[in-house]
Motif scaffolding. Structure first.
Motif, PDB file in Angstrom:
ATOM      1  N   GLN A  22       0.847  -1.176   0.000  1.00  0.00           N
ATOM      2  CA  GLN A  22       0.000   0.000   0.000  1.00  0.00           C
ATOM      3  C   GLN A  22       0.888   1.232   0.000  1.00  0.00           C
ATOM      4  O   GLN A  22       1.964   1.232   0.573  1.00  0.00           O
ATOM      5  N   LYS A  23       0.443   2.293  -0.625  1.00  0.00           N
ATOM      6  CA  LYS A  23       1.258   3.482  -0.718  1.00  0.00           C
ATOM      7  C   LYS A  23       1.335   4.198   0.623  1.00  0.00           C
ATOM      8  O   LYS A  23       0.386   4.256   1.374  1.00  0.00           O
ATOM      9  N   GLN A  24       2.537   4.744   0.895  1.00  0.00           N
ATOM     10  CA  GLN A  24       2.731   5.534   2.096  1.00  0.00           C
ATOM     11  C   GLN A  24       1.911   6.820   1.990  1.00  0.00           C
ATOM     12  O   GLN A  24       1.969   7.518   0.990  1.00  0.00           O
ATOM     13  N   TRP A 321      14.381   8.568   4.363  1.00  0.00           N
ATOM     14  CA  TRP A 321      13.221   8.647   3.472  1.00  0.00           C
ATOM     15  C   TRP A 321      12.126   9.534   4.079  1.00  0.00           C
ATOM     16  O   TRP A 321      11.535  10.365   3.400  1.00  0.00           O
ATOM     17  N   SER A 322      11.884   9.371   5.366  1.00  0.00           N
ATOM     18  CA  SER A 322      10.828  10.126   6.029  1.00  0.00           C
ATOM     19  C   SER A 322      11.094  11.629   5.963  1.00  0.00           C
ATOM     20  O   SER A 322      10.173  12.416   5.725  1.00  0.00           O
ATOM     21  N   TRP A 323      12.335  12.041   6.159  1.00  0.00           N
ATOM     22  CA  TRP A 323      12.662  13.460   6.189  1.00  0.00           C
ATOM     23  C   TRP A 323      12.838  14.069   4.803  1.00  0.00           C
ATOM     24  O   TRP A 323      12.491  15.216   4.579  1.00  0.00           O
ATOM     25  N   LEU A 333      14.207  -1.375   0.448  1.00  0.00           N
ATOM     26  CA  LEU A 333      15.021  -1.960   1.509  1.00  0.00           C
ATOM     27  C   LEU A 333      14.192  -2.221   2.766  1.00  0.00           C
ATOM     28  O   LEU A 333      14.338  -3.256   3.426  1.00  0.00           O
ATOM     29  N   SER A 334      13.302  -1.295   3.108  1.00  0.00           N
ATOM     30  CA  SER A 334      12.453  -1.489   4.286  1.00  0.00           C
ATOM     31  C   SER A 334      11.488  -2.651   4.095  1.00  0.00           C
ATOM     32  O   SER A 334      11.283  -3.462   5.007  1.00  0.00           O
ATOM     33  N   ALA A 386       8.536   1.816   4.519  1.00  0.00           N
ATOM     34  CA  ALA A 386       7.926   0.634   3.899  1.00  0.00           C
ATOM     35  C   ALA A 386       6.684   0.996   3.082  1.00  0.00           C
ATOM     36  O   ALA A 386       5.950   1.929   3.415  1.00  0.00           O
ATOM     37  N   THR A 387       6.466   0.236   2.020  1.00  0.00           N
ATOM     38  CA  THR A 387       5.239   0.412   1.233  1.00  0.00           C
ATOM     39  C   THR A 387       4.116  -0.481   1.740  1.00  0.00           C
ATOM     40  O   THR A 387       2.947  -0.153   1.582  1.00  0.00           O
TER      41      THR A 387
END
Length: 434
Positions: A22-24, A321-323, A333-334, A386-387
Motif C-alpha cells: 500500500q502506498k505511504q 526517506w521520512s525526512w 530496503l524497508s 515501507a510500502t
C-alpha cells in the motif's frame, strides 16, 4: 547487554599495527519540506495521547528511574559550567560517546534542556581530547570510566555525528549560550574536524609500551563516507550503521559553508551505499563494510554478519526517506528487511544473522538477548519507508507490546527502543533555525 567488542579490539590491534503493498500516505517530498511527520503509533490504532505518554514514561524510566534496575543516566555533581550528567552502558560499566550523544539527541528532541546541558558538560569535561599533540585531538574518547578516566584515547565517529546533530538542533530550538553552550560553534568545530582534521602522530601507552599512533579525519574523501574509526590503517573501512544521510543534508545547510558540497555528496553516497551493502533478498547489512559495500571479513566479532551495530542501519535509511524522500530504493530496503524478519517470527527473531538470513543464535550467556528490544525498535522504524503498511503496523504493535528494557540490557536496547518510539510517534524532528 550489547556484546559489541569489535571497536575495543580494533583500537587495541591498530595500536600495535506477503501482504499487498500500500502506498505511504505521507507527502513524498519528505517531512523537511512539508513539516508533516507521520505518527505510526496513531496509524497502528493507538491514541495520540497514549503515544506521547508512552514516550514520556520511557524517558522517565531510562533517565530518572530506579538507579539499580532502570536508569542509564546519572547526575554527577557540578563544575564551573554547571551540573554534570552521564549516560552509562550499565552492563559494561563505562560511558560511551554513542550513549552520551544519543542522550543529547533524545533530550533536545523532548525539550529536556537541563539533562541535555548536563550530558554535554560531562562529555566536554571528561571525554573531549584537548591536547594538540594527542593523536585524537579535537575528538572525544569513545569509552571512559564513570569517573571520567579514559578507557581508550580512540574516537568512534557515530558519537561525533550525533553530538554535532544534537548541538545544531539545540542551537535552533533553544538559542546559543556562552562557552561550551554556544551550541552552533561547538557543532561546527566537530563537523570541521570530522572532514578536515590533519593526521596527527603521537605516542600512546599500550600494554606497558610506548607506541606511535596516527589519527586523521573521520570522513573518507573519495568516496565521501564515514569511517569506522579515524585511526590510520592500511585498509580503512566503514560501518553501515554510521551512515546518516538525513543528518548530512542538514549539515550541508547549517554547517560550515565550505563543506556544503561535501555533505551533499556524502548524503547521496550513503543512499547508494545502503543498496550496495544490504543483501538483495534479506535487506540485512553487515557490521563493517568496505567502501564498495562488501562485508569486511576479519577477526572482529561478527564483522561480516548482521549483528548489534547493524541493527541501526534500517532505521537510518528509513528516517532519511521520512525526512527527505529522495531515494525510493530505501522503501524497497524497508519492505525487504521487514519481510525477512516477519518470516523469522515477528515475536521471536534473534539478534545475529548471516547476511543471507541464517540465524546464528543468541550470544552465549546472554539469554535476555534472544529477542532484543533494540532490534524490535529499529525494525519498526523501517515502517517509515515501507510500502506494505499493514505489515509495518504489525512491527509497530510488536514494539508497543515490548516492555521498556530494564536490567543488564537497558543501555543499548533502551536507547534504540527510546529513539524508535520517538521516530514512530512523530517526536523525532528536524529543528531548524527560527
Amino acid at each position: 547487554m550489547k556484546p559489541r567488542v569489535g571497536a575495543a579490539l580494533f583500537f587495541a590491534l591498530i595500536s600495535c599495527v506477503g501482504v499487498a503493498a500500500q502506498k505511504q500516505p505521507a507527502d513524498s517530498a519528505g517531512a523537511y519540506t512539508t513539516g508533516k511527520y507521520r505518527n505510526l503509533l496513531v496509524e497502528a490504532g493507538y491514541s495520540k495521547r497514549a503515544a506521547h505518554e508512552k514516550i514520556e514514561a520511557t524517558f522517565q524510566q531510562l533517565f530518572h528511574g530506579d538507579p539499580q534496575t532502570q536508569a542509564i543516566a546519572f547526575a554527577a555533581g557540578k563544575n564551573e559550567n554547571g551540573p554534570l550528567m552521564y549516560v552509562t552502558d550499565w552492563a559494561n560499566h563505562d560511558v560511551r560517546t554513542e550513549g552520551m550523544s544519543y542522550g543529547m539527541m533524545i533530550t533536545v528532541q523532548l525539550n529536556k534542556k537541563a539533562e541535555f546541558d548536563g550530558i554535554w558538560n560531562w562529555a566536554k569535561t571528561y571525554m573531549y581530547i584537548s591536547d594538540p599533540k594527542a593523536p585524537s585531538y579535537q575528538y572525544f574518547a569513545w569509552s571512559c570510566k564513570t569517573d571520567g578516566t579514559h578507557n581508550s584515547e580512540g574516537a568512534a565517529p557515530d558519537g561525533e555525528s550525533y553530538f554535532a546533530m544534537a548541538l545544531l538542533f539545540a542551537a535552533n530550538r533553544w538559542g546559543n549560550g556562552k562557552g561550551i553552550y554556544d551550541y552552533q560553534a561547538e557543532a561546527e568545530k566537530i563537523l570541521t574536524a570530522m572532514v578536515h582534521r590533519p593526521e596527527i602522530t603521537g605516542e600512546i601507552q599500550w600494554r606497558g609500551k610506548t607506541v606511535a599512533h596516527t589519527v586523521g579525519p573521520m570522513m573518507h574523501d573519495d568516496p565521501p563516507m564515514i569511517l569506522f574509526v579515524a585511526d590510520k590503517t592500511p585498509h580503512p573501512f566503514t560501518d553501515p550503521s554510521y551512515h546518516l544521510p538525513a543528518f548530512y543534508e542538514l549539515w550541508a545547510l547549517w554547517g560550515p559553508k565550505e563543506d556544503h558540497d561535501f555533505w551533499t555528496k556524502a548524503a547521496q553516497t550513503s543512499r547508494d551505499f545502503f543498496v550496495k551493502t544490504t543483501d538483495p533478498k534479506t535487506g540485512l547489512a553487515p557490521a563493517y563494510a568496505n567502501f564498495d559495500g562488501t562485508a569486511v571479513k576479519s577477526g572482529f566479532v561478527q564483522s561480516d554478519k548482521f549483528g548489534y551495530d547493524a541493527w541501526r542501519t534500517a532505521s537510518n535509511w528509513s528516517v532519511d526517506w521520512s525526512w527527505w524522500g529522495k531515494a525510493p530504493a530505501e522503501r524497497e530496503l524497508s519492505d525487504r528487511i521487514q519481510a525477512f524478519f516477519e518470516s523469522q517470527g515477528i515475536d521471536k527473531y534473534g539478534p545475529v544473522y548471516t547476511l543471507d538470513g541464517k540465524d546464528l543464535g543468541s550470544t552465549p550467556g546472554l539469554t535476555h538477548e534472544d529477542h532484543p528490544a533494540g532490534l524490535v525498535g529499529t525494525n519498526a522504524v523501517a515502517g517509515l519507508a515501507a510500502t506494505d503498511q499493514e505489515r509495518a503496523k504489525r512491527f509497530v504493535k510488536a514494539l508497543w507490546e515490548t516492555p521498556v528494557p530494564s536490567g543488564q540490557s537497558r543501555y543499548y536496547d533502551g536507547m534504540l527502543y527510546m529513539m524508535s518510539l520517538m521516530h514512530l510517534g512523530g517526536e523525532f524532528r528536524v529543528w531548524g533555525p527560527k
